[in-house]
Design a protein around this motif. Structure first.
Motif, PDB file in Angstrom:
ATOM      1  N   ILE A  29       0.837  -1.200   0.000  1.00 40.96           N
ATOM      2  CA  ILE A  29       0.000   0.000   0.000  1.00 40.96           C
ATOM      3  C   ILE A  29       0.873   1.252   0.000  1.00 40.96           C
ATOM      4  N   ARG A  30       1.871   1.274   0.838  1.00 39.15           N
ATOM      5  CA  ARG A  30       2.743   2.455   0.916  1.00 39.15           C
ATOM      6  C   ARG A  30       3.549   2.623  -0.373  1.00 39.15           C
ATOM      7  N   ALA A  31       3.937   1.515  -0.986  1.00 38.78           N
ATOM      8  CA  ALA A  31       4.672   1.602  -2.251  1.00 38.78           C
ATOM      9  C   ALA A  31       3.772   2.157  -3.353  1.00 38.78           C
ATOM     10  N   GLN A  32       2.537   1.700  -3.419  1.00 38.18           N
ATOM     11  CA  GLN A  32       1.597   2.199  -4.425  1.00 38.18           C
ATOM     12  C   GLN A  32       1.299   3.679  -4.210  1.00 38.18           C
ATOM     13  N   GLY A  35       4.586   7.368  -0.972  1.00 41.06           N
ATOM     14  CA  GLY A  35       4.870   8.267   0.131  1.00 41.06           C
ATOM     15  C   GLY A  35       3.762   9.238   0.464  1.00 41.06           C
ATOM     16  N   ASP A  36       2.660   9.206  -0.262  1.00 34.32           N
ATOM     17  CA  ASP A  36       1.512  10.081  -0.019  1.00 34.32           C
ATOM     18  C   ASP A  36       0.618   9.422   1.032  1.00 34.32           C
ATOM     19  N   ALA A  37       0.615   9.950   2.250  1.00 33.56           N
ATOM     20  CA  ALA A  37      -0.120   9.334   3.349  1.00 33.56           C
ATOM     21  C   ALA A  37      -1.618   9.302   3.086  1.00 33.56           C
ATOM     22  N   ALA A  38      -2.143  10.353   2.478  1.00 35.67           N
ATOM     23  CA  ALA A  38      -3.580  10.393   2.200  1.00 35.67           C
ATOM     24  C   ALA A  38      -3.961   9.336   1.165  1.00 35.67           C
ATOM     25  N   LEU A  39      -3.099   9.160   0.160  1.00 34.31           N
ATOM     26  CA  LEU A  39      -3.368   8.158  -0.866  1.00 34.31           C
ATOM     27  C   LEU A  39      -3.254   6.750  -0.274  1.00 34.31           C
ATOM     28  N   ALA A  40      -2.270   6.549   0.594  1.00 35.07           N
ATOM     29  CA  ALA A  40      -2.139   5.249   1.257  1.00 35.07           C
ATOM     30  C   ALA A  40      -3.390   4.923   2.052  1.00 35.07           C
ATOM     31  N   ALA A  41      -3.925   5.919   2.742  1.00 31.77           N
ATOM     32  CA  ALA A  41      -5.145   5.706   3.518  1.00 31.77           C
ATOM     33  C   ALA A  41      -6.315   5.366   2.608  1.00 31.77           C
ATOM     34  N   ALA A  42      -6.369   5.991   1.434  1.00 26.43           N
ATOM     35  CA  ALA A  42      -7.451   5.721   0.486  1.00 26.43           C
ATOM     36  C   ALA A  42      -7.359   4.298  -0.056  1.00 26.43           C
ATOM     37  N   ILE A  43      -6.150   3.864  -0.402  1.00 33.39           N
ATOM     38  CA  ILE A  43      -5.962   2.493  -0.889  1.00 33.39           C
ATOM     39  C   ILE A  43      -6.357   1.501   0.200  1.00 33.39           C
ATOM     40  N   ALA A  75      -7.098  -0.029  -7.613  1.00 32.34           N
ATOM     41  CA  ALA A  75      -7.341   0.904  -8.720  1.00 32.34           C
ATOM     42  C   ALA A  75      -8.410   1.933  -8.379  1.00 32.34           C
ATOM     43  N   ARG A  76      -9.362   1.572  -7.538  1.00 30.72           N
ATOM     44  CA  ARG A  76     -10.421   2.531  -7.166  1.00 30.72           C
ATOM     45  C   ARG A  76      -9.843   3.754  -6.465  1.00 30.72           C
ATOM     46  N   ALA A  77      -8.691   3.595  -5.855  1.00 32.16           N
ATOM     47  CA  ALA A  77      -8.046   4.726  -5.167  1.00 32.16           C
ATOM     48  C   ALA A  77      -7.015   5.423  -6.040  1.00 32.16           C
TER      49      ALA A  77
END
Length: 230
Positions: A29-32, A35-43, A75-77
């Motif tokens: 998740i963190r690799a996808q 480094g964007d914490a908000a994007l990691a949370a969304a995934i 992909a939804r995130a």
């Protein structure tokens, strides 16, 4: 009734799900997210994964779903993501995950084969990843049948891939046991007319699995004595 074949799920059954996939998923998740914490949370939300606790939530589709399900969730995130390309990326990454066997697999499988049992694996993961994981564990050659959701027989909870094992091995489905850690495994087993064995090395509880299982064990190692008693 005597058992002539055992068909195993892979993740959460042959390999401990939490010990293997919870940590792997956090890294993925963190690799996808780059480094964007908000994007990691969304995934993580799309995957029903708790980043703070480092664990999948019990209802996550990833636990018993296919690699395609996982790719679609990620992909939804990621707006504009190519699901097919992401599916291949996740398959290759997952094939290199450091899996933790539920029991020492080589002697366990040798013992079962020595009892005259035919052995198979049917996973909702890809066949590519399944073979890679079993090869890394040194046991790929110990199975008579290995299938993933993409092997042409379908995915659980459909009984079709289970019946494919019985057909290939020329076994009566009633004398085959489906072994798994999720209701997908057990529902498929019942629909195939097989006996069903639940194990608790996945994310589901005994209360979740017992209504669909003939017997519930803490791990696959306890099946040997059960088979001998039959």
């Amino acid at each position: 009734m005597r058992i002539d074949g055992l068909l195993f799920d892979k993740d959460g059954t042959l390999f401990d799900f939490g010990a293997t996939w919870n940590a792997w998923a956090a890294d993925m998740i963190r690799a996808q997210a780059g480094g964007d914490a908000a994007l990691a949370a969304a995934i993580a939300r799309e995957m029903d994964y708790d980043l703070d606790r480092g664990t999948f939530l019990p209802h996550s589709i990833i636990i018993a779903g296919t690699n395609r399900d996982a790719a679609e969730a990620v992909a939804r995130a990621l707006p504009g993501a190519d699901v097919a390309a992401l599916e291949v990326q996740l398959m290759r990454a997952a094939s290199e995950a450091p899996l933790v066997p539920a029991v020492p697999l080589a002697p366990y499988l040798d013992d079962l084969a020595g009892r005259g049992l035919r052995l198979g694996v049917m996973t909702n993961d890809t066949e590519y990843a399944a073979r890679a994981h079993l090869d890394n564990a040194g046991v790929v050659e110990k199975f008579d049948f290995i299938a993933g959701f993409d092997s042409g027989f379908g995915a659980k909870p459909s009984p079709k891939p289970l019946l494919a094992f019985a057909d290939r091995m020329q076994l009566d489905p009633a004398r085959v046991a489906m072994v798994g850690d999720s209701t997908h495994d057990l529902v498929a087993g019942r629909a195939a007319g097989m006996q069903t064995i639940a194990v608790l090395t996945g994310m589901a509880t005994a209360e979740d699995l017992a209504p669909h299982a003939d017997v519930v064990f803490d791990h696959i190692g306890l099946i040997s004595d059960w088979v001998a008693a039959l």
